[in-house]
Design a protein around this motif. Sequence first.
Motif, PDB file in Angstrom:
ATOM      1  N   LYS A 173       0.834  -1.195   0.000  1.00 52.60           N
ATOM      2  CA  LYS A 173       0.000   0.000   0.000  1.00 52.60           C
ATOM      3  C   LYS A 173       0.871   1.248   0.000  1.00 52.60           C
ATOM      4  O   LYS A 173       1.761   1.401   0.845  1.00 52.60           O
ATOM      5  N   THR A 176      -3.067   5.845  -0.536  1.00 50.50           N
ATOM      6  CA  THR A 176      -4.378   5.192  -0.435  1.00 50.50           C
ATOM      7  C   THR A 176      -4.553   4.078  -1.459  1.00 50.50           C
ATOM      8  O   THR A 176      -5.619   3.466  -1.527  1.00 50.50           O
ATOM      9  N   GLN A 195      -8.348   0.152  -4.268  1.00 46.40           N
ATOM     10  CA  GLN A 195      -8.551   0.834  -2.989  1.00 46.40           C
ATOM     11  C   GLN A 195      -8.972  -0.201  -1.950  1.00 46.40           C
ATOM     12  O   GLN A 195      -9.313  -1.344  -2.269  1.00 46.40           O
ATOM     13  N   ASP A 196      -8.949   0.212  -0.684  1.00 48.34           N
ATOM     14  CA  ASP A 196      -9.278  -0.726   0.413  1.00 48.34           C
ATOM     15  C   ASP A 196     -10.618  -1.420   0.216  1.00 48.34           C
ATOM     16  O   ASP A 196     -10.758  -2.617   0.504  1.00 48.34           O
TER      17      ASP A 196
END
Length: 214
Positions: A173, A176, A195-196
Amino acid sequence: MDYGYQERIVALLKANKITNHELAEAIGKGKATIGRYLTKGPTRTYPSIEDLSLIASYFNVQPHWLCFGVGNQHTEPSELTKAASSSATMLSVYSRAEVSELLETGKAASKGSIPVPPEYKDCFAVLYPVGGSVSYKWDCVALVNRELEWINDDIVLARLPGNPHPDFFTLVKVGTTIHVWYGDDTSKNAIHQVQDDEIEILGVVRWGTWEKRI
């Protein structure tokens, strides 16, 4: 005896380029008998432990592996006894295709089982894909922990956007953005950036074992 013996016999036949007829002759059975042992249809019959032991002896593999999927093809009974006496934990091994059912229902068809140190008793075991010439001689089993939070360079079992099937990825990571590599090969460019909320982490790989094939 688990019903996975059928798949194990078929794999041995293919790996050794042996026909049903050749196997039947080797253990003193008719060709049709071997066919009935391996079919999943209404004509299926079940081999005795003695017949499976003869098949194991013919292929030079351990009968406890062929009959029950315990250990690997060449794990000596003494090794299993030693592992059990040292408080080892036996974990069932699953393919990636079976992981979703396992996590949703708690049950799935396994490919066998392996003894692991007791500190990994809360993990589940999944066949890890290996490529090239290595894949013809070795299987890798990864132990996956669902409770751990991943950190950079971890190998995880995860689902990517648009793909319902889980696979193994290395994650890094930056800011973001999560950079995703397939498996453990980070020598090339990342295959995805997500993305998460776009990736579902099913667990973090914390230990593995190699098992040599025939």
